[in-house]
Enzyme design. Structure first.
Site, short mmCIF file in Angstrom:
data_model
loop_
_atom_site.label_atom_id
_atom_site.label_comp_id
_atom_site.label_asym_id
_atom_site.label_seq_id
_atom_site.Cartn_x
_atom_site.Cartn_y
_atom_site.Cartn_z
CG ASP A 76 -5.92 -7.24 -1.97
OD1 ASP A 76 -4.96 -7.85 -1.44
OD2 ASP A 76 -6.55 -6.19 -1.34
CG HIS A 94 -2.21 -0.86 0.68
ND1 HIS A 94 -2.39 -2.03 1.16
CD2 HIS A 94 -3.47 -0.62 0.07
CE1 HIS A 94 -3.49 -2.57 0.69
NE2 HIS A 94 -3.99 -1.68 -0.05
CD GLU A 126 -10.35 -6.67 -2.44
OE1 GLU A 126 -9.43 -6.17 -2.79
OE2 GLU A 126 -10.93 -6.16 -1.43
CB CYS A 153 -10.53 0.47 -8.17
SG CYS A 153 -10.91 -0.79 -7.31
C1 PEP Z 1 -7.13 -3.90 -4.99
O1 PEP Z 1 -6.89 -4.89 -4.05
O2 PEP Z 1 -6.74 -3.98 -5.95
C2 PEP Z 1 -7.36 -2.70 -4.37
C3 PEP Z 1 -7.86 -1.61 -5.26
O3 PEP Z 1 -7.73 -2.40 -2.95
P1 PEP Z 1 -6.29 -2.15 -2.27
O4 PEP Z 1 -5.02 -2.03 -3.21
O5 PEP Z 1 -6.48 -1.07 -1.38
O6 PEP Z 1 -6.08 -3.55 -1.33
MG MG Z 2 -7.94 -4.70 -2.36
#
Ligand code: PEP
Ligand code: MG
Length: 757
Positions: free
Chosen positions: A629, A359, A605, A676
């Site tokens: 994920d 992250h 995910e 996303c």
């Molecule tokens: C993902 O898992 O692709 C996502 C957008 O969420 P995060 O990266 O915040 O886990």
């Molecule tokens: Mg995620």
């Protein structure tokens, strides 16, 4: 054997001079195996040979002079085969090469093992003996184990050495395994290094008096701290568990321990190095004991050592006056750190842990801050206040670079800015292919600082608002009204455009300082919706705040993270309905008329839900794929673990086929679909997703113009054929090379290179 092995590795990693360390090593191995010769050869990959670095048994005159080609002799064979070679009479082996200068005529028996780090052969360790015999299985196992451990130690010794030499060898660099694109040139500031003896790089100094004072003061401080701690705890605990403080105090007071550290300082080591050497020695001894209770004491000694180290480091604390601009270096850069430093002149980030899809790396990308992640062998304390060039495209860190290198990177920066300016020209034009296929590009937001910027980048709305970031820089959960104010601001600034807010998604590599979660497997643990369903009081407050913020605006959609079963959706829906009806009942009839219930969707995910898309379609209004994920869970590769980072790849055929399947199913059921994850930021990824059928791509604000530019320069129909071919490919590398070729053919050469991906 285990104790001997540990001692050898320990002493090797504590050495400050590589040559001396290798000499000491070969003597120790020769003694441990009771043989007549032990030698170590290190690989020079440029010259394609192994160089004899040290030996106890071969002629000293050959050290640093005798080399063996990668494909020559028995040493070359060990390197080539990447396995031990154990032969009774080396001289009769067809690969044996006679090198008179090493004077090995008398040795017959030969055992060689490769020293390998991350699949790369770093060298070869050999033992030899006059008597013609095959070395025993135990001897072979010992040498294999030692070589494996040596590899890690060797990489870090080399890394430490590089710092001193880097001004001459400007071409040398530290290689990370992930990061965020961009280049930063500036002074490095090492922050909040957690006191941890295992990260201390041993060093010699000349100011021995000062080091002795520092050590004695640290002992005194630590002693006082223990007294204070046990006094405080006595009020709460009355059992014998407090005895540990007395044990620590006795150890601190004991002449043995103190004298041993002081002796080391007098031998020229600085205070922390001396402490490390003595504590490590004790730990090895304790861990080798048969008695379980005594073995456990190794932990206490480590703990004591780290506490002492903490005080030593505070006494020599860096002057934390930040320069105007700087590159932040830390063991484990956290999202909170990023948020804290981003307005104080932060040019770039170097983190020993993490990888491309941690992250922190995602946040860095969103904030346009170049980063290098997972440089796990860096001796970071030596970097403080040194100049560096950080290359976030190739994940490289150059320490104390020469002017030529700095100029080279200044040119890259200039070229990069030019390209950015070029793509910016299409920022406010529609995302439309040459043959008229239209796309919706949305932003991933939720970063306090990135948010204002997101409004003017030509996005069609917010595809993912990560709510956890506002929960992070605090000392407790935000109240309903605090959340309402914040969400309202977000919804209002995108008024008339869709805003998808995700409910709290902590756990994994995102933790809240006031809600610690300690788990062995955090990504498979208590994360996302699992936490909020277990804590309806947190979930309900957040949902109420979102609904209240949306009142009168009506552009909100709510998205649930980490959904792995239908039950979770049902439970979340029940709570959302509860919040909605509670709030409705608090409104006047007029207000109630415009109090709309937002669309509710789930993130795709976790792989289990791919096989329940039909069931989900009956329950929710939209799907949004979290490719970060999804990739992690499909491939069983921890997105935060630098060791397996090379296995984490969005272009793995299984990931691409899963994404394609999701698109088809959603289309069949008429469920609106978006994505996303980070894949949508990449030109290659965005094009493949578009042609799979994804209409809404959500990405970092800085990627919008770039992706738009790429979409506007391709024909949708041509991409259809490319997709058909890609979906038939069976391995990741062939997907990459095929897409590389295709992007070149489409005239998107600038975007093929890592620099703009
Ligand atoms: C993902 O898992 O692709 C996502 C957008 O969420 P995060 O990266 O915040 O886990
Ligand atoms: Mg995620």
């Amino acid at each position: 054997m285990l104790t001997i092995l540990r001692r050898i590795v320990l002493e090797f990693s504590q050495a400050s001079e590589l040559d001396q360390a290798l000499l000491h090593l070969v003597s120790q191995v020769k003694e441990a195996l009771d043989t007549q010769c032990c030698s170590v050869y290190l690989a020079d990959h440029q010259k394609q040979h192994f160089l004899l670095m040290a030996s106890n048994g071969l002629s000293q005159n050959a050290f640093g002079r005798t080399s063996v080609g990668f494909t020559e002799g028995l040493v070359g064979l060990v390197g080539q085969r990447e396995e031990p070679i154990n032969i009774a009479n080396a001289q009769q082996h067809p690969d044996f090469i006679h090198a008179p200068e090493v004077e090995e005529e008398n040795f017959k028996a030969f055992l060689g093992t490769p020293i390998i780090h991350q699949r790369k052969v770093l060298g070869v360790l050999t033992v030899q003996q006059e008597q013609a015999r095959v070395f025993s299985e135990n001897e072979e196992a010992f040498l294999v184990t030692l070589s494996a451990q040596l590899a890690t130690a060797l990489v870090s010794v080399e890394a430490q050495g590089m710092i001193e030499h880097s001004t001459q060898h400007t071409g040398k660099y530290y290689q990370g395994i992930g990061g965020a694109p961009g280049v930063a040139i500036g002074e490095m500031i090492v922050v909040h290094p957690k006191a941890d003896l295992s990260t201390v790089a041993v060093n010699r100094v000349s100011d021995l008096e000062q080091q002795l004072t520092i050590f004695n003061d640290a002992v005194e401080r630590t002693f006082i701290e223990f007294s204070q701690m046990s006094e405080k705890l006595k009020k709460i605990i009355s059992d014998s568990s407090l005895d540990i403080f007395d044990v620590y105090k006795q150890l601190l007071d004991s002449d043995n321990f103190k004298t041993e550290v002081i002796t080391k300082i007098n031998q020229g080591w600085n205070a922390q190095s001396a402490l490390k050497i003595i504590v490590d020695g004790y730990v090895v001894k304790f861990e080798a004991l048969d008695d379980e209770y005594l073995r456990e004491r190794a932990y206490d000694i480590k703990d004591l050592g780290n506490r002492l180290l903490n005080n030593i480091q505070n006494l020599v604390a860096y002057d934390q006056q930040l320069p105007e601009q700087f590159i932040l270096v830390a063991n484990d850069v956290s999202a909170t750190m990023l948020a804290e430093y981003q307005h104080q002149g932060l040019l770039g980030i170097v983190s020993l842990t993490g990888s491309n899809n941690s992250h922190v790396a995602i946040l860095a990308k969103a904030l346009n801050i170049p980063a290098v992640m997972g440089v796990d062998y860096l001796a970071i304390r030596q970097l403080h206040q040194k100049k560096a060039v950080l290359d976030g495209y190739a994940y490289k860190l150059y320490v104390a670079p020469g002017n030529a290198l700095i100029n080279e990177y200044r040119h890259i920066l200039a070229a990069e800015n030019e390209l950015q300016a070029q793509v910016k020209e299409v920022e406010h034009l529609p995302a439309l292919t040459k043959d008229g296929h239209s796309m919706s590009l949305l932003v991933n937001a939720g970063l306090s600082a990135g948010f204002e910027y997101s409004q003017n980048v030509g996005a069609d709305g917010i595809g993912l608002y990560r709510t956890e970031i506002p929960f992070m820089n605090r000392s407790c959960f935000p109240s309903e009204s605090e959340q309402t104010t914040l969400y309202r601001k977000v919804l209002a600034s995108f008024s008339g455009k869709p805003v998808t807010m995700r409910t709290l998604d902590v756990g994994g590599d995102k933790s809240l300082p006031y809600f610690p979660i300690i788990e062995a497997n955090p990504f498979l643990g208590w994360r996302g919706i699992r936490i909020t369903l277990d804590h309806p009081e947190i979930f309900l407050v957040q949902i109420r705040a979102m609904l209240r913020a949306n009142h009168g605006l009506g552009n909100l959609a709510i998205m649930l993270p980490m959904i792995s079963s239908i039950t979770e959706v049902d439970e979340a829906m029940r709570l959302i309905n509860q919040a909605y009806y509670e709030l409705s009942s608090e409104l006047s009839p007029n207000e109630r008329d415009i109090f709309v219930k937002p669309k509710i969707g789930v993130m795709i995910e976790v792989p289990s839900v791919i096989f329940q898309l039909e069931d989900l379609a009956d329950k929710v209004d939209f799907f949004s794929v979290g490719s970060n994920d999804l990739t992690q869970y499909l491939l069983a590769v921890d997105r935060n673990n630098s060791r397996v980072a090379s296995l984490y790849d969005f272009y793995h055929p299984a990931v691409l086929r899963a994404l394609h399947y999701i698109a088809q199913k959603s289309q069949q059921r008429g469920v609106p679909l978006s994505i996303c994850g980070e894949l949508a930021n990449e030109p290659t990824g965005a094009l493949l997703l578009m042609v799979m059928g994804y209409k809404n791509l959500s990405m970092s604000a800085h990627s919008i113009a770039k992706v738009k530019w790429v979409i506007r320069h391709v024909e949708y129909t041509k991409l259809k054929q490319i997709l058909t071919k890609v979906l038939c490919l069976t391995n990741t590398a062939s997907v990459h090379s095929y897409m590389h070729e295709q992007l070149m053919a489409l005239g998107l050469g600038d975007f093929v290179h890592a620099r703009l991906q």
